[in-house]
Design a protein around this motif. Structure first.
Motif, PDB file in Angstrom:
ATOM      1  N   GLU A 450      32.696  78.558 -33.017  1.00  0.00           N
ATOM      2  CA  GLU A 450      31.941  77.694 -31.534  1.00  0.00           C
ATOM      3  C   GLU A 450      30.465  78.660 -32.041  1.00  0.00           C
ATOM      4  O   GLU A 450      29.517  78.624 -31.860  1.00  0.00           O
ATOM      5  N   GLN A 451      30.476  79.877 -33.019  1.00  0.00           N
ATOM      6  CA  GLN A 451      29.710  80.603 -33.140  1.00  0.00           C
ATOM      7  C   GLN A 451      28.728  79.658 -33.769  1.00  0.00           C
ATOM      8  O   GLN A 451      27.212  80.043 -33.176  1.00  0.00           O
ATOM      9  N   ALA A 452      29.439  79.256 -34.893  1.00  0.00           N
ATOM     10  CA  ALA A 452      28.457  78.395 -35.633  1.00  0.00           C
ATOM     11  C   ALA A 452      27.828  77.198 -35.433  1.00  0.00           C
ATOM     12  O   ALA A 452      26.799  76.851 -35.055  1.00  0.00           O
ATOM     13  N   GLU A 453      28.869  76.638 -33.859  1.00  0.00           N
ATOM     14  CA  GLU A 453      28.384  75.307 -33.414  1.00  0.00           C
ATOM     15  C   GLU A 453      27.003  76.019 -32.294  1.00  0.00           C
ATOM     16  O   GLU A 453      26.359  75.101 -32.218  1.00  0.00           O
ATOM     17  N   MET A 517      18.574  68.510 -26.349  1.00  0.00           N
ATOM     18  CA  MET A 517      19.542  68.172 -25.705  1.00  0.00           C
ATOM     19  C   MET A 517      21.190  69.626 -25.784  1.00  0.00           C
ATOM     20  O   MET A 517      21.292  70.006 -24.937  1.00  0.00           O
ATOM     21  N   TRP A 518      21.244  69.544 -26.966  1.00  0.00           N
ATOM     22  CA  TRP A 518      22.033  70.465 -27.551  1.00  0.00           C
ATOM     23  C   TRP A 518      22.262  71.451 -27.577  1.00  0.00           C
ATOM     24  O   TRP A 518      22.804  72.087 -27.637  1.00  0.00           O
ATOM     25  N   GLU A 519      20.873  72.312 -28.183  1.00  0.00           N
ATOM     26  CA  GLU A 519      19.901  73.121 -27.875  1.00  0.00           C
ATOM     27  C   GLU A 519      20.259  73.861 -26.155  1.00  0.00           C
ATOM     28  O   GLU A 519      20.452  75.006 -26.078  1.00  0.00           O
ATOM     29  N   ASP A 520      19.856  72.761 -25.624  1.00  0.00           N
ATOM     30  CA  ASP A 520      19.486  73.302 -23.712  1.00  0.00           C
ATOM     31  C   ASP A 520      21.125  73.381 -23.446  1.00  0.00           C
ATOM     32  O   ASP A 520      21.645  74.633 -22.623  1.00  0.00           O
ATOM     33  N   GLY A 521      21.833  72.341 -23.783  1.00  0.00           N
ATOM     34  CA  GLY A 521      23.949  73.279 -23.229  1.00  0.00           C
ATOM     35  C   GLY A 521      23.715  73.901 -23.639  1.00  0.00           C
ATOM     36  O   GLY A 521      25.023  75.013 -23.326  1.00  0.00           O
ATOM     37  N   CYS A 522      24.142  74.108 -25.181  1.00  0.00           N
ATOM     38  CA  CYS A 522      23.948  75.769 -25.955  1.00  0.00           C
ATOM     39  C   CYS A 522      23.536  76.941 -25.651  1.00  0.00           C
ATOM     40  O   CYS A 522      24.342  78.065 -25.347  1.00  0.00           O
ATOM     41  N   ARG A 523      22.182  76.836 -24.939  1.00  0.00           N
ATOM     42  CA  ARG A 523      21.299  78.007 -23.867  1.00  0.00           C
ATOM     43  C   ARG A 523      22.397  78.163 -23.053  1.00  0.00           C
ATOM     44  O   ARG A 523      23.181  79.492 -22.570  1.00  0.00           O
ATOM     45  N   LYS A 524      23.374  77.723 -22.063  1.00  0.00           N
ATOM     46  CA  LYS A 524      23.870  77.191 -20.619  1.00  0.00           C
ATOM     47  C   LYS A 524      24.764  77.975 -20.889  1.00  0.00           C
ATOM     48  O   LYS A 524      25.648  78.480 -20.250  1.00  0.00           O
ATOM     49  N   VAL A 525      25.477  77.459 -21.815  1.00  0.00           N
ATOM     50  CA  VAL A 525      27.087  77.864 -22.307  1.00  0.00           C
ATOM     51  C   VAL A 525      27.133  79.658 -22.822  1.00  0.00           C
ATOM     52  O   VAL A 525      28.303  80.037 -22.320  1.00  0.00           O
ATOM     53  N   LEU A 526      26.169  79.875 -23.004  1.00  0.00           N
ATOM     54  CA  LEU A 526      25.989  81.079 -23.653  1.00  0.00           C
ATOM     55  C   LEU A 526      25.583  81.686 -22.060  1.00  0.00           C
ATOM     56  O   LEU A 526      26.819  83.002 -22.026  1.00  0.00           O
ATOM     57  N   LEU A 527      25.370  81.108 -21.257  1.00  0.00           N
ATOM     58  CA  LEU A 527      24.780  82.032 -19.988  1.00  0.00           C
ATOM     59  C   LEU A 527      25.961  81.913 -19.282  1.00  0.00           C
ATOM     60  O   LEU A 527      25.777  82.554 -18.005  1.00  0.00           O
ATOM     61  N   GLY A 528      27.275  80.794 -19.883  1.00  0.00           N
ATOM     62  CA  GLY A 528      28.244  81.236 -18.698  1.00  0.00           C
ATOM     63  C   GLY A 528      27.956  80.122 -17.791  1.00  0.00           C
ATOM     64  O   GLY A 528      29.081  80.296 -17.095  1.00  0.00           O
ATOM     65  N   MET A 529      27.573  79.114 -17.865  1.00  0.00           N
ATOM     66  CA  MET A 529      27.392  77.957 -16.590  1.00  0.00           C
ATOM     67  C   MET A 529      28.228  77.100 -16.437  1.00  0.00           C
ATOM     68  O   MET A 529      28.839  75.794 -16.048  1.00  0.00           O
ATOM     69  N   THR A 530      28.867  76.550 -17.698  1.00  0.00           N
ATOM     70  CA  THR A 530      29.251  75.486 -17.771  1.00  0.00           C
ATOM     71  C   THR A 530      29.810  75.957 -20.157  1.00  0.00           C
ATOM     72  O   THR A 530      30.176  76.994 -20.298  1.00  0.00           O
ATOM     73  N   LEU A 532      31.759  74.769 -24.277  1.00  0.00           N
ATOM     74  CA  LEU A 532      30.914  74.001 -25.074  1.00  0.00           C
ATOM     75  C   LEU A 532      31.443  72.098 -24.775  1.00  0.00           C
ATOM     76  O   LEU A 532      31.244  71.592 -25.478  1.00  0.00           O
ATOM     77  N   ASP A 533      32.785  72.116 -24.704  1.00  0.00           N
ATOM     78  CA  ASP A 533      33.854  70.959 -24.473  1.00  0.00           C
ATOM     79  C   ASP A 533      32.423  70.440 -23.841  1.00  0.00           C
ATOM     80  O   ASP A 533      32.559  69.059 -24.493  1.00  0.00           O
ATOM     81  N   GLU A 534      32.116  70.769 -22.503  1.00  0.00           N
ATOM     82  CA  GLU A 534      31.439  70.004 -21.718  1.00  0.00           C
ATOM     83  C   GLU A 534      30.353  69.193 -22.450  1.00  0.00           C
ATOM     84  O   GLU A 534      29.373  68.348 -22.364  1.00  0.00           O
ATOM     85  N   VAL A 535      29.484  70.211 -23.763  1.00  0.00           N
ATOM     86  CA  VAL A 535      28.540  69.898 -24.074  1.00  0.00           C
ATOM     87  C   VAL A 535      28.475  69.061 -24.574  1.00  0.00           C
ATOM     88  O   VAL A 535      27.969  67.661 -24.841  1.00  0.00           O
ATOM     89  N   ARG A 536      29.837  69.059 -25.889  1.00  0.00           N
ATOM     90  CA  ARG A 536      30.388  68.291 -26.122  1.00  0.00           C
ATOM     91  C   ARG A 536      29.953  66.521 -26.277  1.00  0.00           C
ATOM     92  O   ARG A 536      30.600  65.463 -27.107  1.00  0.00           O
ATOM     93  N   ASP A 537      31.393  66.705 -25.069  1.00  0.00           N
ATOM     94  CA  ASP A 537      30.896  65.324 -24.440  1.00  0.00           C
ATOM     95  C   ASP A 537      30.254  64.671 -24.068  1.00  0.00           C
ATOM     96  O   ASP A 537      29.418  63.099 -23.926  1.00  0.00           O
ATOM     97  N   VAL A 538      28.706  64.787 -23.430  1.00  0.00           N
ATOM     98  CA  VAL A 538      27.426  64.480 -23.600  1.00  0.00           C
ATOM     99  C   VAL A 538      26.180  64.777 -24.886  1.00  0.00           C
ATOM    100  O   VAL A 538      25.440  63.874 -24.224  1.00  0.00           O
ATOM    101  N   ALA A 539      26.730  65.686 -25.349  1.00  0.00           N
ATOM    102  CA  ALA A 539      25.429  65.799 -26.073  1.00  0.00           C
ATOM    103  C   ALA A 539      25.833  65.984 -28.035  1.00  0.00           C
ATOM    104  O   ALA A 539      26.914  65.683 -28.116  1.00  0.00           O
TER     105      ALA A 539
END
Length: 550
Positions: A450-453, A517-530, A532-539
């Motif tokens: 997950e860190q690599a992703e 979009m993937w970069e934006d999703g990763c930032r929001k995962v690290l902030l605890g907003m969503t 990683l599975d949710e991001v993988r589903d759409v980006a």
């Protein structure tokens, strides 16, 4: 029996779902308006009654279960008199691993003890959605062909269709559902709600006769032909929820013939966006700053891209709300009009007027800002681009998978590259993911994979995963969050577009002006907003290489 309103509100207060001071204010208002206090609280906080029953389960420290995932223990049910089951709302259920006693009121010790004695064993208690519990009990007793169940089935068949439909729409509103699905099945009618992008069943006891009548009721409201059952039809109607909710919205209706009968999908439009601002969309601060600068320009074109249901219209609505002032003439052409905007001239397309026709007419009405619901052909694209060239700010949407492909899509439609380069100021591709509930999210260390992703290889970072509480109805998610891919066009990038550069060249030349979009999703995962599975589903995983080529 069921828990009374005061016990439900007390449980809501204990778990922090409602505030004591506000409940007291609503109590006075309920007396003045002669309305139920519980209904007033529900309308103010906008949560289903099931949230309070979940709070009761937490108060008694017993599990709150999904009855759809459980099977009725028929051997145990036979030991309990049907009248006792129906009166006390007690049902033995299991999932193959454990057997529980689902109850409507865990404080009813007399009824629970009576059932435990009849069963000859002590089953752990559990709570569930009360409507679903009643439905499960009715179906279980119907399978035994008891007189009580026959009477219940008859009452359900004769139920008031107006009240049934009102109840479905009201619960969809409380669950913040975007769509209602009415599906025919072998037992009659299956109702499903799309909540935060996921479908969930709504408990409804309706036989084949009631199902057909309910479908006809919706078709009448939507102005459709009730005699036509072999062709798809589209329509819509306005709906107003009475006090204490006292809100109205539009509902778009689509029918389709299936093997078992007609299915209907109702989309609830405009219910989530009253008072919505750009800050609510979930854009990161840097992107939000860029977007605000763009939408306050006097001319140019802003494009939103993404599939149906990705929140494009909501983003456009929030942008128009921000720039809407008495000294600006804003005109929109939509199909359908999803959100009613005060002070904005809105036109809906139809058989006699299309997007391009409406746009050409708008140009004779001295507009400052134009919004085109969708660019889908050369004629609409040509008029929109030329409107942006002649000193108007134009907002529109396209169906493309990413931001850069919007440029090539306009070229494919037939727009000249030099016109696109000189008019398009920004392209934003977006998707929606579920937002983690802040009340119950749980941190955990990220795995090396997950860190690599996330682009944090070797860094110790924490990710958050869903928990489940009364605030999110046990799902671990509450609301939705936008993921954005942004392309800000400046003069060098506009020159590349004007020369007809392909997507790879545009991505390489965009540099920091393109955020994936993937970069934006990763930032929001690290902030605890969503998650990683949710991001993988759409980006799609796509990051920037050190040399700027993705």
């Amino acid at each position: 029996m069921a828990i009374n309103d005061e016990h439900l509100l007390e449980a809501g207060l204990r778990c922090g779902l409602v505030e004591a001071a506000l409940v007291e204010r609503l109590r006075l208002e309920a007396r003045r308006q002669r309305l139920s206090l519980l209904a007033m609280v529900q309308a103010h906080y906008r949560f289903p009654l099931a949230a309070l029953y979940r709070a009761v389960a937490e108060q008694y420290r017993i599990p709150y279960i999904d009855l759809d995932a459980m099977q009725v223990e028929t051997a145990l049910l036979k030991k309990i008199p049907p009248s006792l089951v129906q009166r006390k709302l007690l049902l033995p259920v299991g999932n193959g691993e454990r057997v529980l006693l689902a109850c409507g009121d865990p404080g009813d010790r007399a009824g629970i003890d009576s059932v435990q004695r009849l069963l000859g064993q002590t089953l752990p208690l559990a709570m569930a959605d009360l409507d679903l519990l009643r439905l499960k009990i009715a179906r279980a007793l119907a399978a035994k062909n008891t007189p009580d169940s026959d009477a219940a089935a008859t009452a359900a068949a004769d139920s008031d269709l107006v009240a049934v439909l009102d109840g479905i729409i009201r619960e969809a509103y409380f669950h913040r559902a975007s769509d209602i699905h009415l599906l025919p099945d072998a037992e009659g009618l299956r109702v499903r709600l799309r909540v935060d992008g996921k479908l969930r069943d709504f408990p409804l006891a309706a036989g084949p006769g009631t199902a057909a009548a309910l479908v006809s009721r919706v078709k009448v409201l939507a102005g459709l032909d009730i005699a036509e059952q072999r062709m798809p039809q589209d329509g819509g109607f306005s709906y107003h929820l009475p006090r204490p909710i006292d809100k109205g919205f539009n509902i778009r209706v689509a029918t389709a013939p299936t093997r078992l009968g007609e299915r209907i999908t109702l989309r609830l439009l405009g219910q989530e966006t009253f008072g919505l601002t750009l800050a609510d969309l979930g854009m990161m601060d840097e992107d939000l700053l860029h977007f605000r600068k763009i939408i306050h320009r006097p001319y140019g074109m802003v494009l939103l891209t993404g599939p149906t249901g990705s929140g494009k219209s909501t983003t456009l609505f929030a942008a128009l709300q921000e720039i809407n002032r008495p000294d600006i003439n804003i005109m929109t052409v939509e199909n359908p009009i999803e959100y009613v905007m005060h002070g904005v001239s809105q036109v809906q397309t139809g058989p006699k007027i299309g997007f391009a026709d409406a746009l050409r007419s708008f140009l004779r009405h001295d507009p400052d800002v134009l919004m085109v619901g969708e660019i889908r052909d050369h004629e609409t694209a040509d008029v929109a681009v030329k409107a942006a060239m002649t000193g108007h700010l134009v907002f529109s949407t396209l169906h493309t998978n990413n931001a850069v492909s919007a440029v090539t899509r306009l070229i494919d439609i037939g727009c000249e590259p030099f016109l696109i380069g000189s008019t398009v100021a920004a392209v934003i591709a977006q998707r929606l993911v579920r937002r983690l509930c802040p009340h119950c999210r749980r941190p955990r260390p990220a795995t090396p994979a997950e860190q690599a992703e996330l682009g944090r290889d070797g860094d110790a970072v924490d990710l958050y995963e869903p928990g489940g509480c009364v605030h999110c109805q046990g799902s671990g998610f509450r609301g939705r969050l936008g993921l954005f891919e942004t392309l800000w066009l400046d003069e060098p990038l506009a020159r590349l577009v004007a020369r007809g550069a392909d997507e790879e060249t545009l991505e390489a030349g965009a540099g920091e002006r393109l955020s994936f979009m993937w970069e934006d999703g990763c930032r929001k995962v690290l902030l605890g907003m969503t998650t990683l599975d949710e991001v993988r589903d759409v980006a799609v995983r796509k990051t920037r290489a050190p040399n700027g080529v993705s």
